[in-house]
Scaffold this active site. Sequence first.
Site, short mmCIF file in Angstrom:
data_model
loop_
_atom_site.label_atom_id
_atom_site.label_comp_id
_atom_site.label_asym_id
_atom_site.label_seq_id
_atom_site.Cartn_x
_atom_site.Cartn_y
_atom_site.Cartn_z
N GLY A 20 13.84 -10.81 6.24
CA GLY A 20 14.07 -9.77 7.24
C GLY A 20 13.91 -8.34 6.74
N SER A 21 13.11 -8.14 5.69
CA SER A 21 12.96 -6.75 5.23
C SER A 21 12.19 -5.91 6.25
CB SER A 21 12.29 -6.70 3.85
OG SER A 21 10.95 -7.12 3.93
N MET A 95 8.22 -17.79 11.48
CA MET A 95 7.37 -18.89 11.02
C MET A 95 6.97 -19.90 12.10
SD MET A 95 6.81 -17.92 8.05
CE MET A 95 6.00 -19.27 7.23
N HIS A 114 0.96 -9.33 9.44
CA HIS A 114 0.42 -10.43 8.62
C HIS A 114 0.00 -9.88 7.26
CE1 HIS A 114 -1.41 -14.33 7.92
NE2 HIS A 114 -2.43 -13.69 7.39
N ASP A 150 -3.09 -15.53 14.37
CA ASP A 150 -3.48 -14.34 13.60
C ASP A 150 -4.84 -13.77 14.01
OD1 ASP A 150 -1.11 -14.59 12.13
OD2 ASP A 150 -2.03 -15.93 10.67
C1 GRF Z 1 5.93 -10.58 5.36
O1 GRF Z 1 5.07 -10.58 4.25
C2 GRF Z 1 5.15 -10.77 6.64
O2 GRF Z 1 3.92 -10.16 6.63
C3 GRF Z 1 4.98 -12.27 6.66
O3 GRF Z 1 6.21 -12.77 6.18
C4 GRF Z 1 6.83 -11.80 5.33
C5 GRF Z 1 8.18 -11.52 5.92
O4 GRF Z 1 8.97 -10.73 5.11
N1 GRF Z 1 4.58 -12.71 7.96
P1 GRF Z 1 10.37 -10.19 5.64
O5 GRF Z 1 11.14 -11.38 6.19
O6 GRF Z 1 10.10 -9.16 6.69
O7 GRF Z 1 11.04 -9.60 4.43
#
Ligand code: GRF
Length: 193
Positions: A20-21, A95, A114, A150
């Site tokens: 969730g960053s 996901m 992505h 995508d």
């Molecule tokens: C990111 O690299 C995003 O592009 C991909 O999954 C990762 C998620 O990272 N789809 P976070 O959960 O937002 O930290």
Amino acid sequence: MALSTGSNKIKTAVFISGAGSNLKNLIKFSNLKKSPISIDLIISDNLKADGLNYGKVFKIKRKIFNFKNKNKTEEKVISELKKDKINLICLAGFMKVLSKNFIKKFKGKILNIHPSLLPKYKGLNTHQRAIENNEKFSGCTVHYVNSKLDSGKIILQKKVIIKKNETQKSLAKKILTQEHKLYPKAVLKIFSL
Ligand code: GRF
């Protein structure tokens, strides 16, 4: 779409599955005056997603669905989105693949980030594949979500260099830093047109 300010911000739901960053970063962005969006709902398919903690910290409503029965779950998700008058969905490390029916209902209102320079490296393991193919560059893309994985219209991209000794981990980290800048920029772009 017109830029909204103050309490008229566009109500947005962020869908996550993990760390969730990007969610955290979008929340911080949404709290800025210049942000056209507010984050009003977090949807996760994973009860253990670390990102859910940001909902707690920033006091944002969280809903968890297991998506075992996709159609039924999506109906529940849609009713949550309607209840909260959500007008934009930001997928951020989510996901699950949403159904065509779901995407149709929110046509033009679902964004995704992505970790590759689309149309290259759709799907999973993007960093590994880019390194194995000796690519000189990779990056990240914010795009609209359509019914093909995508493949929706690209809003913004950012390129990064793949160094000779690059590992999946170092590349992922480098790209994630750029993702955090790109997602807010893409949101600003679409709402200032
Ligand atoms: C990111 O690299 C995003 O592009 C991909 O999954 C990762 C998620 O990272 N789809 P976070 O959960 O937002 O930290």
